[in-house]
Design a protein around this motif. Sequence first.
Motif, PDB file in Angstrom:
ATOM      1  N   ASP A 163     -15.360 -24.376  15.955  1.00 33.27           N
ATOM      2  CA  ASP A 163     -16.237 -23.226  16.201  1.00 33.27           C
ATOM      3  C   ASP A 163     -16.292 -22.864  17.689  1.00 33.27           C
ATOM      4  O   ASP A 163     -16.282 -21.686  18.052  1.00 33.27           O
TER       5      ASP A 163
ATOM      6  N   LYS B 196     -13.003 -21.289  18.549  1.00 38.39           N
ATOM      7  CA  LYS B 196     -12.969 -19.920  18.012  1.00 38.39           C
ATOM      8  C   LYS B 196     -13.715 -18.963  18.941  1.00 38.39           C
ATOM      9  O   LYS B 196     -13.235 -17.870  19.243  1.00 38.39           O
ATOM     10  N   ASN B 197     -14.883 -19.386  19.438  1.00 39.15           N
ATOM     11  CA  ASN B 197     -15.664 -18.542  20.346  1.00 39.15           C
ATOM     12  C   ASN B 197     -14.970 -18.360  21.692  1.00 39.15           C
ATOM     13  O   ASN B 197     -15.029 -17.279  22.288  1.00 39.15           O
TER      14      ASN B 197
ATOM     15  N   LYS C 248     -12.209 -15.890  21.110  1.00 37.04           N
ATOM     16  CA  LYS C 248     -12.755 -14.546  20.881  1.00 37.04           C
ATOM     17  C   LYS C 248     -13.222 -13.902  22.188  1.00 37.04           C
ATOM     18  O   LYS C 248     -12.944 -12.739  22.456  1.00 37.04           O
ATOM     19  N   SER C 249     -13.928 -14.692  22.997  1.00 40.84           N
ATOM     20  CA  SER C 249     -14.541 -14.136  24.210  1.00 40.84           C
ATOM     21  C   SER C 249     -13.652 -14.210  25.441  1.00 40.84           C
ATOM     22  O   SER C 249     -13.796 -13.404  26.359  1.00 40.84           O
TER      23      SER C 249
ATOM     24  N   THR D  49     -13.090 -14.013  13.402  1.00 38.68           N
ATOM     25  CA  THR D  49     -14.061 -13.333  14.265  1.00 38.68           C
ATOM     26  C   THR D  49     -13.942 -11.817  14.203  1.00 38.68           C
ATOM     27  O   THR D  49     -14.665 -11.122  14.897  1.00 38.68           O
TER      28      THR D  49
END
Length: 159
Positions: free
Chosen positions: A92, A95-96, A99-100, A134
């Motif tokens: 997780d 993944k963040n 994404k960011s 995402t």
Amino acid sequence: MQLREVGMHVHDRRKEIGLSQAQLAKLAGLSRTTVNQLERGALEDLGYTKLNHLLGILGLSFDAKERLKKSPALKMAAQTASTSYKKILTSDVLKNILKSGAVPDDFKPHVMTLLDETPLQLVVSAIHEASIETNTPAKTVMKHVSAMAKALHTHRTVW
């Protein structure tokens, strides 16, 4: 399957993952011209080893179909990046980060390990999976990866 058909699958999958021809060429150790010619159906020959490596990066089998065995790429990539560190990078959190494009200080070594040492096929699969989970365009995630690699001064030059 003819090389021309394989090229069409390569084009579609490359776009789906969000790679440019230049990025895919760099990851596969080929020239952008070769990738372009393959996708256009203008390439007359490409050795088995080179083609198999290119397809592997895209997560395709030699018959240009997506590999059936789907493993949780984000989880595997996070575990691989955490191997040498006390603090664990979870799927997780990875993944963040993807994404960011923002890497928390305590996970910078993990991301460096991911981008420098993790098999390219696994990294590309994790990027693709993060994009889907995402709802972020794959091209955007790839831009984040490139920016992170530059900011972290990674040694692998493919990013």
